[in-house]
Design a protein around this motif. Structure first.
Motif, PDB file in Angstrom:
ATOM      1  N   SER A   1       1.004  16.019 -13.452  1.00 26.45           N
ATOM      2  CA  SER A   1       1.969  15.717 -14.506  1.00 26.45           C
ATOM      3  C   SER A   1       3.385  16.010 -14.050  1.00 26.45           C
ATOM      4  CB  SER A   1       1.640  16.526 -15.765  1.00 26.45           C
ATOM      5  OG  SER A   1       0.357  16.207 -16.259  1.00 26.45           O
ATOM      6  N   ALA A   2       3.539  16.934 -13.098  1.00 28.23           N
ATOM      7  CA  ALA A   2       4.875  17.330 -12.642  1.00 28.23           C
ATOM      8  C   ALA A   2       5.534  16.271 -11.775  1.00 28.23           C
ATOM      9  CB  ALA A   2       4.789  18.647 -11.871  1.00 28.23           C
ATOM     10  N   ASN A   3       4.751  15.508 -10.996  1.00 31.49           N
ATOM     11  CA  ASN A   3       5.391  14.502 -10.138  1.00 31.49           C
ATOM     12  C   ASN A   3       5.077  13.070 -10.568  1.00 31.49           C
ATOM     13  OD1 ASN A   3       2.765  14.178  -9.261  1.00 31.49           O
ATOM     14  ND2 ASN A   3       3.167  14.735  -7.129  1.00 31.49           N
ATOM     15  N   PHE A   4       4.625  12.902 -11.821  1.00 33.82           N
ATOM     16  CA  PHE A   4       4.499  11.554 -12.395  1.00 33.82           C
ATOM     17  C   PHE A   4       5.861  11.120 -12.900  1.00 33.82           C
ATOM     18  CE2 PHE A   4       4.170   8.891 -16.178  1.00 33.82           C
ATOM     19  CZ  PHE A   4       3.425   7.836 -15.688  1.00 33.82           C
ATOM     20  N   PRO A   5       6.272   9.871 -12.639  1.00 27.83           N
ATOM     21  CA  PRO A   5       5.569   8.848 -11.860  1.00 27.83           C
ATOM     22  C   PRO A   5       5.963   8.876 -10.388  1.00 27.83           C
ATOM     23  CG  PRO A   5       7.488   7.871 -12.872  1.00 27.83           C
ATOM     24  CD  PRO A   5       7.490   9.336 -13.270  1.00 27.83           C
ATOM     25  N   CYS A   6       5.238   8.167  -9.582  1.00 27.97           N
ATOM     26  CA  CYS A   6       5.686   7.777  -8.235  1.00 27.97           C
ATOM     27  C   CYS A   6       5.673   8.894  -7.206  1.00 27.97           C
ATOM     28  CB  CYS A   6       7.103   7.172  -8.278  1.00 27.97           C
ATOM     29  SG  CYS A   6       7.314   5.791  -9.403  1.00 27.97           S
ATOM     30  N   GLN A   7       5.206  10.116  -7.571  1.00 21.14           N
ATOM     31  CA  GLN A   7       5.331  11.303  -6.727  1.00 21.14           C
ATOM     32  C   GLN A   7       6.780  11.773  -6.645  1.00 21.14           C
ATOM     33  OE1 GLN A   7       3.526  11.379  -2.840  1.00 21.14           O
ATOM     34  NE2 GLN A   7       1.634  10.404  -3.511  1.00 21.14           N
ATOM     35  N   VAL A   8       7.539  11.553  -7.702  1.00 18.49           N
ATOM     36  CA  VAL A   8       8.947  11.936  -7.708  1.00 18.49           C
ATOM     37  C   VAL A   8       9.079  13.439  -7.526  1.00 18.49           C
ATOM     38  CG1 VAL A   8       9.024  12.162 -10.222  1.00 18.49           C
ATOM     39  CG2 VAL A   8      11.136  11.733  -8.955  1.00 18.49           C
ATOM     40  N   GLY A   9      10.070  13.858  -6.732  1.00 18.14           N
ATOM     41  CA  GLY A   9      10.299  15.273  -6.486  1.00 18.14           C
ATOM     42  C   GLY A   9      11.300  15.873  -7.447  1.00 18.14           C
ATOM     43  N   SER A  10      11.810  17.033  -7.078  1.00 16.12           N
ATOM     44  CA  SER A  10      12.741  17.749  -7.949  1.00 16.12           C
ATOM     45  C   SER A  10      14.123  17.116  -7.980  1.00 16.12           C
ATOM     46  CB  SER A  10      12.865  19.208  -7.485  1.00 16.12           C
ATOM     47  OG  SER A  10      13.319  19.267  -6.135  1.00 16.12           O
ATOM     48  N   ASP A  11      14.412  16.252  -7.003  1.00 16.43           N
ATOM     49  CA  ASP A  11      15.704  15.564  -6.945  1.00 16.43           C
ATOM     50  C   ASP A  11      15.460  14.053  -7.005  1.00 16.43           C
ATOM     51  OD1 ASP A  11      18.216  14.576  -6.498  1.00 16.43           O
ATOM     52  OD2 ASP A  11      18.588  15.684  -4.647  1.00 16.43           O
ATOM     53  N   PRO A  12      15.380  13.477  -8.220  1.00 15.37           N
ATOM     54  CA  PRO A  12      15.072  12.039  -8.340  1.00 15.37           C
ATOM     55  C   PRO A  12      16.045  11.150  -7.581  1.00 15.37           C
ATOM     56  CG  PRO A  12      14.832  13.119 -10.465  1.00 15.37           C
ATOM     57  CD  PRO A  12      15.456  14.119  -9.543  1.00 15.37           C
ATOM     58  N   ALA A  13      17.341  11.490  -7.602  1.00 14.19           N
ATOM     59  CA  ALA A  13      18.330  10.648  -6.929  1.00 14.19           C
ATOM     60  C   ALA A  13      18.038  10.544  -5.434  1.00 14.19           C
ATOM     61  CB  ALA A  13      19.730  11.197  -7.159  1.00 14.19           C
ATOM     62  N   LYS A  14      17.593  11.626  -4.823  1.00 13.02           N
ATOM     63  CA  LYS A  14      17.261  11.612  -3.401  1.00 13.02           C
ATOM     64  C   LYS A  14      15.942  10.891  -3.170  1.00 13.02           C
ATOM     65  CE  LYS A  14      16.527  14.666   0.581  1.00 13.02           C
ATOM     66  NZ  LYS A  14      16.501  16.085   1.030  1.00 13.02           N
ATOM     67  N   PHE A  15      14.946  11.176  -4.021  1.00 13.01           N
ATOM     68  CA  PHE A  15      13.634  10.548  -3.840  1.00 13.01           C
ATOM     69  C   PHE A  15      13.712   9.036  -3.986  1.00 13.01           C
ATOM     70  CE2 PHE A  15       9.715   8.811  -5.638  1.00 13.01           C
ATOM     71  CZ  PHE A  15       8.791   9.203  -4.678  1.00 13.01           C
ATOM     72  N   TYR A  16      14.489   8.552  -4.974  1.00 10.80           N
ATOM     73  CA  TYR A  16      14.563   7.121  -5.239  1.00 10.80           C
ATOM     74  C   TYR A  16      15.616   6.415  -4.402  1.00 10.80           C
ATOM     75  CZ  TYR A  16      11.408   7.696  -9.217  1.00 10.80           C
ATOM     76  OH  TYR A  16      10.313   7.954 -10.005  1.00 10.80           O
ATOM     77  N   SER A  17      16.029   7.024  -3.307  1.00  9.22           N
ATOM     78  CA  SER A  17      16.956   6.365  -2.382  1.00  9.22           C
ATOM     79  C   SER A  17      16.290   5.143  -1.762  1.00  9.22           C
ATOM     80  CB  SER A  17      17.380   7.341  -1.282  1.00  9.22           C
ATOM     81  OG  SER A  17      18.088   6.659  -0.258  1.00  9.22           O
ATOM     82  N   LYS A  18      17.020   4.047  -1.649  1.00 12.31           N
ATOM     83  CA  LYS A  18      16.490   2.817  -1.061  1.00 12.31           C
ATOM     84  C   LYS A  18      16.846   2.679   0.410  1.00 12.31           C
ATOM     85  CE  LYS A  18      18.233  -0.039  -4.194  1.00 12.31           C
ATOM     86  NZ  LYS A  18      18.453  -1.283  -4.955  1.00 12.31           N
ATOM     87  N   ASP A  19      17.421   3.723   1.013  1.00 11.68           N
ATOM     88  CA  ASP A  19      17.803   3.658   2.423  1.00 11.68           C
ATOM     89  C   ASP A  19      16.584   3.349   3.294  1.00 11.68           C
ATOM     90  OD1 ASP A  19      20.335   4.314   1.647  1.00 11.68           O
ATOM     91  OD2 ASP A  19      20.238   6.412   2.289  1.00 11.68           O
ATOM     92  N   GLY A  20      16.706   2.328   4.114  1.00 12.14           N
ATOM     93  CA  GLY A  20      15.635   1.943   5.015  1.00 12.14           C
ATOM     94  C   GLY A  20      14.542   1.103   4.382  1.00 12.14           C
ATOM     95  N   LEU A  21      14.669   0.816   3.098  1.00 13.22           N
ATOM     96  CA  LEU A  21      13.651   0.025   2.396  1.00 13.22           C
ATOM     97  C   LEU A  21      14.236  -1.323   1.992  1.00 13.22           C
ATOM     98  CD1 LEU A  21      12.243   2.846   0.077  1.00 13.22           C
ATOM     99  CD2 LEU A  21      11.232   1.980   2.197  1.00 13.22           C
ATOM    100  N   ASP A  22      13.524  -2.394   2.277  1.00 19.48           N
ATOM    101  CA  ASP A  22      14.022  -3.736   1.983  1.00 19.48           C
ATOM    102  C   ASP A  22      12.839  -4.630   1.614  1.00 19.48           C
ATOM    103  OD1 ASP A  22      15.699  -5.921   1.708  1.00 19.48           O
ATOM    104  OD2 ASP A  22      15.682  -6.412   3.846  1.00 19.48           O
ATOM    105  N   ASN A  23      12.366  -4.498   0.397  1.00 24.17           N
ATOM    106  CA  ASN A  23      11.232  -5.282  -0.091  1.00 24.17           C
ATOM    107  C   ASN A  23      11.732  -6.443  -0.945  1.00 24.17           C
ATOM    108  OD1 ASN A  23       9.191  -3.385   0.910  1.00 24.17           O
ATOM    109  ND2 ASN A  23       9.946  -2.017  -0.698  1.00 24.17           N
TER     110      ASN A  23
END
Length: 398
Positions: free
Chosen positions: A47-69
């Motif tokens: 329940s703590a990392n729902f959704p997506c395995q998000v960590g304590s710093d969402p802004a860092k976790f959801y960074s799109k650097d290096g991702l191009d889908n």
């Protein structure tokens, strides 16, 4: 002695596979899988990392650097996986949200439910699965989610990976330029259900049955059952959706729409969406209309079903009532708001927007137009498809 050692090594390898060999999404490339933000694991969610395995710093976790889908509406897409412990398969869902940093109460739209045989059709190794982005989804930036409830894990688990995706229109879709005449309607497709969530106690009370392939309470219109050894069982519990979201009801109220014969001379009502780029995300809506005079045979009224879009209750916190439209009695939200650009629509005829950290005053929708009920990220306009013999075509010179 050698036989005992080999047996012990085999057991340790099996144990390690059970710990670290679970499945993660390989393509589209998920958050946390590349670069300095690499943090993704193959473990089931809590329940703590729902959704997506998000960590304590969402802004860092959801960074799109290096991702191009990138995905194109209507064209075949593939989802693939890596890992070894497929736990006999199970059931998966693929979903989208416009929220760039999904939280526990983010609302999603399920584009495909895979009941049984996921992420392994045979239960012995990972497989790839084909899917398409529905035509009802608007082009733009989204977060794509894959969820999985495993079949033979020995305990009730919930897996989830997410990836940033840019969705573009197919060959039949026309890009809409600034200041172009638009048809206004809510962006959410009411036929796409809310994401099913289970086995996370702090989110809801829903549970899967061990050693079965879960059947989703509301799988939506796009469902496949590719498994070769399915054992289906329903999910138990109620409101099996993200915390604060609402399940799309199976029955929908009827609404009336009007279609006009193409050989009449009816004037149309248009809505012009004018975007002031210096003050984004605010928008100004203007309308022009003309009186309609025609015989009753030129107009046909039909019924269609629609259901309310999933709630975005967490995206903008509720404030005290206020900002009434003079003479209407309609009251909106006042005070600070959380998500810049969020719209709040009341009754389909009045709306306000989260701008500069505060809710704006309530404003009336133009005549004959309606906004999406509740809170959504945008009052989305889609260009009207040109038709050679249509009134729109004659009027705009297509």
């Amino acid at each position: 002695m050698q036989t005992r050692i080999q047996t012990l090594v085999t057991a340790l390898m099996a144990f390690a596979a059970g710990i670290n060999g679970h499945i993660i999404m390989k393509s589209p490339a998920p958050f946390g899988s590349v670069g300095s933000t690499k943090s993704i694991t193959s473990s089931p969610l809590t329940s703590a990392n729902f959704p997506c395995q998000v960590g304590s710093d969402p802004a860092k976790f959801y960074s799109k650097d290096g991702l191009d889908n990138k995905m194109v509406i209507g064209q075949p897409q593939k989802i693939s996986f890596e890992g070894s412990a497929v736990h006999g398969g199970g059931s998966c869902q693929l979903a989208l949200t416009k929220d760039p940093q999904p939280s526990a109460s983010t609302s999603w739209q399920v584009i495909l439910s895979i009941e049984g045989g996921c992420p392994s059709k045979s239960g012995t190794g990972t497989d790839e699965y084909d899917f398409t982005i529905p035509d009802s989804i608007a082009p733009g930036d989204y977060v794509f989610a894959w969820t999985w409830i495993s079949k033979l894990s020995g305990t009730q688990e919930y897996y989830m990976n997410c990836a940033p995706v840019t969705i573009t229109g197919g060959s039949g879709k026309r890009e809409v330029s600034q200041n172009e005449t638009m048809e206004l309607f809510g962006r959410d497709d009411a036929t796409l259900p809310e994401l099913m969530v289970a086995n996370l106690a702090d989110i809801n009370d829903c549970k899967s049955e061990l050693s079965t392939d879960p059947e989703f309470p509301q799988p939506g219109p796009n469902v496949i059952k590719p498994g070769s050894n399915n054992k289906f069982a329903p999910i138990s519990g109620s409101n099996c959706v993200p915390k604060g979201a609402k399940a799309v009801p199976s029955a929908a109220p009827a609404q009336t729409s009007t279609s006009v014969a193409s050989d009449t001379n009816l004037p149309s009502t248009f809505v012009t969406l004018t975007i002031d780029t210096s003050t984004l995300p605010a928008v100004t809506l203007t309308t022009s209309s003309a009186a309609v005079t025609t015989s009753s045979s030129a107009v046909q009224t039909t019924s269609a079903t629609a259901s309310p879009s999933p709630s975005h209750a967490s995206s903008a916190p509720a404030g005290p009532s206020g900002s009434p439209i003079p003479g209407s009695g309609v009251q909106g939200l006042t005070g600070p708001c959380k998500t810049e650009g969020m719209f709040n629509c009341i009754g389909g005829t009045s709306y306000q927007q989260c701008a500069s950290g505060s809710w704006s005053v309530m404003m009336n929708m133009p005549p004959t137009t309606k906004c999406q009920e509740g809170q959504t990220m945008t009052l989305w306009g889609r260009g009207l498809k040109p038709q050679k013999d249509s009134l729109m075509g004659r009027r705009r010179g297509y």
